[in-house]
Design an enzyme around this catalytic site. Structure first.
Site, short mmCIF file in Angstrom:
data_model
loop_
_atom_site.label_atom_id
_atom_site.label_comp_id
_atom_site.label_asym_id
_atom_site.label_seq_id
_atom_site.Cartn_x
_atom_site.Cartn_y
_atom_site.Cartn_z
N ARG A 80 0.85 -1.20 0.00
CA ARG A 80 0.00 0.00 0.00
C ARG A 80 0.88 1.24 0.00
O ARG A 80 1.91 1.26 0.68
CB ARG A 80 -0.91 0.01 1.23
CG ARG A 80 -2.04 -1.01 1.19
CD ARG A 80 -2.71 -1.09 2.55
NE ARG A 80 -3.83 -2.02 2.58
CZ ARG A 80 -3.71 -3.35 2.67
NH1 ARG A 80 -2.51 -3.91 2.72
NH2 ARG A 80 -4.79 -4.12 2.70
N HIS B 74 -0.06 3.09 4.90
CA HIS B 74 -0.63 2.02 5.73
C HIS B 74 -0.17 0.64 5.25
O HIS B 74 -0.93 -0.32 5.26
CB HIS B 74 -2.17 2.06 5.71
CG HIS B 74 -2.76 3.29 6.34
ND1 HIS B 74 -3.20 3.34 7.64
CD2 HIS B 74 -2.98 4.53 5.85
CE1 HIS B 74 -3.67 4.55 7.92
NE2 HIS B 74 -3.54 5.29 6.85
N ASN C 298 -9.05 6.05 11.66
CA ASN C 298 -7.75 6.05 12.34
C ASN C 298 -7.96 6.02 13.84
O ASN C 298 -9.09 6.15 14.32
CB ASN C 298 -6.96 7.31 11.99
CG ASN C 298 -6.29 7.24 10.61
OD1 ASN C 298 -6.11 6.16 10.06
ND2 ASN C 298 -5.94 8.38 10.08
N PHE D 156 -2.77 15.52 0.15
CA PHE D 156 -2.37 14.21 0.69
C PHE D 156 -1.03 13.73 0.12
O PHE D 156 -0.15 13.30 0.88
CB PHE D 156 -3.47 13.17 0.46
CG PHE D 156 -3.25 11.90 1.23
CD1 PHE D 156 -3.37 11.86 2.61
CD2 PHE D 156 -2.88 10.72 0.58
CE1 PHE D 156 -3.16 10.67 3.32
CE2 PHE D 156 -2.67 9.55 1.29
CZ PHE D 156 -2.81 9.53 2.65
N HIS E 25 -12.82 1.03 1.05
CA HIS E 25 -13.17 2.22 0.27
C HIS E 25 -14.30 2.99 0.95
O HIS E 25 -15.33 2.40 1.29
CB HIS E 25 -13.61 1.80 -1.13
CG HIS E 25 -13.63 2.94 -2.10
ND1 HIS E 25 -14.35 4.09 -1.89
CD2 HIS E 25 -13.01 3.12 -3.28
CE1 HIS E 25 -14.17 4.91 -2.90
NE2 HIS E 25 -13.36 4.35 -3.76
N ARG F 238 -10.79 11.36 -0.89
CA ARG F 238 -10.58 9.95 -0.56
C ARG F 238 -11.50 9.07 -1.40
O ARG F 238 -11.14 7.95 -1.75
CB ARG F 238 -10.85 9.71 0.93
CG ARG F 238 -9.85 10.37 1.85
CD ARG F 238 -10.16 10.08 3.31
NE ARG F 238 -9.83 8.72 3.69
CZ ARG F 238 -10.25 8.12 4.82
NH1 ARG F 238 -11.04 8.77 5.65
NH2 ARG F 238 -9.90 6.89 5.10
N ARG G 193 -2.54 -1.64 -7.14
CA ARG G 193 -2.03 -2.53 -6.09
C ARG G 193 -2.50 -3.97 -6.30
O ARG G 193 -1.75 -4.92 -6.06
CB ARG G 193 -2.48 -2.02 -4.71
CG ARG G 193 -1.96 -2.85 -3.55
CD ARG G 193 -2.13 -2.13 -2.25
NE ARG G 193 -3.49 -2.07 -1.76
CZ ARG G 193 -4.12 -3.05 -1.12
NH1 ARG G 193 -3.49 -4.18 -0.90
NH2 ARG G 193 -5.35 -2.90 -0.68
#
Ligand code: HEM
Length: 759
Positions: free
Chosen positions: A128, A131, A203, A216, A395, A414, A425
């Site tokens: 990732r 994270h 988080n 970001f 997601h 996001r 990924r």
């Protein structure tokens, strides 16, 4: 059996068993239950990951000829007694490649060699982008029904049980980095509801570094290792991180949380989780409520101390991963309550002056209490790390009817980023078909083909409406369908790269957090800033960081400036007139001690009955005893044997929440360990005690851990210079009264009085 009456105790016993140093067959813990002796109310089947219901859907086995087109994937994986190729051909040899004679060249025709090596060559996928380091578990969520009035989401209804998969993570480090670094922790939950998958991707810190997702890439580039030498790994203690967070002062609040004890959790099981953003819930009547999601751990919120975290990163980089897996394997299932803070869905989306669309702001629980709406229990470890923990894809756009997003610009970005990154990924757009990502609701989409397509779709008309395939998929009504946009008004305005004025307040909530901390917690914060900024090279960065601290609290700024040897700057804004939110402090509360690790140190001879008794009592209290002795094996093998689980070579204080001293072991009991003793430990050797024990005890003392001693154990306290009346140090004539006092201390996590705060 007492284990059946007390599952927590049985769980602790199993953790103890799990944590033993390489125990040889027949060397099991006395009294430890075998696999068949699982507690009655935790059936072993419940610990197996639940197979996705979707596994049984049609297309996987469909073929136009009526025959199956292949074995189902779960049957392919390691079924049968023979070793085979990927095509199912049985192999008689797998250690030698096919050669032209025993010393000749390898033949290109060796398919087994090529298949084996080629597959290996492609085993890794990208980690990732953030994270990357994580650990996960399966579980179940049970709705309380308390949210029924504000959300029509079916899984929140009373008594509804929904399978979940949770992945905890650090943010900055690579996949192989240490667990106990100072960082934010991810807390992502996938709910496999009957109405589709809902992901809550949060988080352990309720605010974020930035207000707009467009920053970001910048904050992550700044936090990751420097691009020239790729150091430091998994740390924020370097110039680029501090350069960014002092130039983008909206990061001040989140950074302060990172510098607090929240940045170094004791365990994933002892962390809060936050959805961070404000979400919009919709009830059956279409009424809307704004909410913030909270996970509250049943074991309380606890942290490491910084030196302990650093030592642990070396001694056991898998500390959090191991802790989670061991607890679950033992049946000590961690639990969190899901709660919501609710706010009226007003036009300005503000609550008591706090902008609900600004992800750098929290709403104090004193202003909006957290209302519990369900309970999550993690009860099964993944069977395969790669298939589940590594391939899971969360997601924020995975929503179910009754839960909707807001205009928070961080949240909106996001919504784009996660699907996008997962296509790279996970190698294409079909990762939703991986077992861990599959919904448990029936699927009838019009997504076709693409890399790694495993469904065999029927028909000719993947579009809607159509009139060819003998039946067009229905559409749900507005009341039952997902992705019904709540018809909120979008105010007519001009396009602009801009933010609301309320987003300019970067310091008031950082001050609120600082004021909410106890003196001990503040001291930890000062030490953390001093450490991190002390690791920076650029003086300008440190000076700017001090200016930021001056805007939070002059006393914080002054202390850090002293540590850095730099002048104290003036604040550039007037200090915000805010009050504390006591709910933000971790101290001053008492919590269950389930699963706490208690080291019992014995010299192997003195008062073994006391050791047995205290070990049993630790288990009965739901904690985990680990017997530490100068050498491994079993003590009193011919009587009632006691298994040694740690020796002075393998034990370090960081593994224990408390230490009980039942004896005063002498040095050189094991020759190798004696060679380990450093020259400056010679004084300790001269006292007749193993220097590694003295290191263990003094370290535990420095870290505020409870230490108890009886009989010969008292001598260790004397030599270590720890008076029996010092905070958190207990001395008595018998083992049981020592354990009673130590357990009471553990409920408060540490002997906080041992820290002498200057602030
Ligand atoms: C409130 C702010 C945020 C929170 C709470 C958050 C949380 C998380 C968590 C928990 C994960 C790990 C998921 C897992 O375990 O697989 C994650 C991954 C990720 N996040 Fe965020 N994040 C935030 C902001 C952002 C933003 C603003 C972006 C991008 C614009 C972003 C991009 C990503 C990406 C690309 C991943 C990797 C996902 C994957 O490879 O599956 N995050 N985030």
């Amino acid at each position: 059996m007492s284990e059946k009456k007390n599952p927590v105790s049985a769980a602790a016993e199993k953790i103890a068993q799990k944590l033993q140093d390489a125990v040889s067959p027949g060397n099991e813990l006395p009294g430890a239950p075998g696999p068949e002796a699982a507690p009655v109310d935790e059936p072993t089947e419940a610990r197996e990951p639940l197979p996705p219901k979707h596994d049984q859907r049609g297309p996987d086995t469909y073929s136009p000829t009526g025959r199956t087109t292949g074995a189902r994937q779960r049957d392919v994986a390691q079924a049968g007694a023979y070793l085979t190729t990927a095509q199912g051909a049985r192999l008689y040899e797998t250690d030698h490649s096919l050669k032209a004679g025993p010393r000749g060249p390898v033949l290109l025709q060796d398919h087994h060699l090529r298949e084996k090596v080629t597959h290996f060559d492609h085993e890794r996928i990208p980690e990732r982008v953030v994270h990357a380091r994580g650990a996960a578990a399966h579980g179940v969520f049970r709705g309380y029904g308390a949210a029924a009035g504000i959300s029509k989401a079916a899984f929140l209804a009373e008594g509804v049980e929904t399978p979940v998969f949770v992945r905890f993570s650090t943010v900055l480090g690579s996949r192989g980095s240490a667990d106990t670094v100072r960082d934010t922790r991810g807390f992502a939950t996938k709910f496999y509801t009957d109405e589709g998958v809902f992901d809550l991707v949060g988080n352990n810190i309720p605010v974020f570094f930035i207000q707009d997702a467009i920053k970001f890439p910048d904050v992550i580039h700044a936090g990751k290792p420097h691009p020239d030498r790729e150091i430091p790994q998994a740390q924020s203690a370097h110039d680029t991180f501090w350069d960014f967070v002092t130039l983008h002062t909206e990061a001040t609040h989140h950074t302060l949380w990172n510098m607090s004890d929240r940045g170094i959790p004791r365990s994933y099981r002892m962390m809060e989780g936050f959805g961070v953003h404000t979400f919009r819930l919709v009830n059956a009547e279409g009424d809307t409520t704004l909410v913030k999601f909270h996970w509250k751990p049943k074991l309380g919120v606890h942290s490491l101390v910084w030196e302990e975290a650093q030592i642990t990163a070396g001694m056991d980089p898998d500390f959090h991963r191991r802790d989670l897996a061991d607890a679950i394997e033992a049946g000590a299932f961690p639990e969190w309550e899901l709660g919501v803070q609710t706010f009226p869905d007003t036009e300005d989306q503000m609550f008591q002056g706090i902008d609900l669309l600004d992800a750098t702001k929290l709403v104090p629980e004193e202003l909006a209490p957290v209302r519990p709406i369900g309970l999550m229990t993690l009860n099964a470890n993944p069977s395969n790390f790669f298939a589940e923990t590594e391939q899971v894809a969360f997601h924020l756009g995975h929503l179910v009817p009754g839960i909707d997003v807001t205009n928070d610009p961080l949240l909106q970005g996001r919504l784009f980023s996660y699907l996008d990154t997962q296509i790279t990924r996970l190698g294409g757009p079909n990762f939703g078909q991986l077992p861990i990502n599959r919904t448990h609701a029936p699927v009838n989409d019009m997504l076709r083909d693409g890399m790694h397509q495993t469904a065999v779709h029927r028909g000719v008309a993947p579009y809607r409406p159509h009139s060819l395939d003998g039946g067009c998929p229905f559409l749900a009504g507005e009341e039952t369908g997902a992705y019904i946009e709540v018809p909120v008004e979008v105010s007519a305005s001009r396009k602009a790269r801009d933010a609301a004025v309320s987003f300019d307040d970067h310091f008031s909530q950082a001050r609120l957090f600082w004021l909410s901390m106890t003196a001990t917690e503040r001291e930890h914060i000062v030490a953390a800033y001093t450490f991190e900024l002390g690791k920076c090279w650029e003086e300008a960065v440190k000076e700017r960081a001090l200016m930021v601290l001056a805007n939070i609290a002059p006393e914080l700024c002054t202390q850090v400036a002293v540590g850095l040897g730099l002048p104290v700057p003036e604040a550039t804004v007037s200090l915000a007139p805010v009050g504390p939110s006591p709910a933000l402090s971790q101290l001053g509360k008492e919590w269950p001690v389930d699963g706490r690790i208690v080291g019992i140190v014995t010299d192997g001879e003195y008062d073994l009955d006391g050791v047995r008794e205290v070990r049993r009592a630790v288990l009965d209290a739901g904690m985990v005893p680990l017997v530490v002795a100068p050498a491994g094996g079993r003590l009193d093998p011919t009587g009632d044997p006691v298994t040694v689980q740690r020796t002075f070579t393998t034990a370090r204080s960081v593994e224990f929440d408390a230490i009980l001293l039942a004896g005063a072991p002498a040095p050189a009991a094991d020759a190798y360990g004696a060679r380990d003793a450093k020259a400056d430990d010679l004084a300790a050797v001269a006292t007749g005690l193993d220097p590694r024990l003295l290191l263990m005890v003094t370290e535990a003392y420095r870290h505020g851990k409870a230490i108890g001693a009886w009989g010969q154990g008292g001598r260790v306290l004397e030599v270590a210079g720890l008076p029996a009346d010092s905070a958190g140090v207990v001395s008595a004539t018998d083992a049981s009264s020592v354990l009673r006092s130590v357990t009471a201390l553990l409920a408060r996590h540490r002997a906080w009085d041992r820290f002498t705060p200057a602030l």
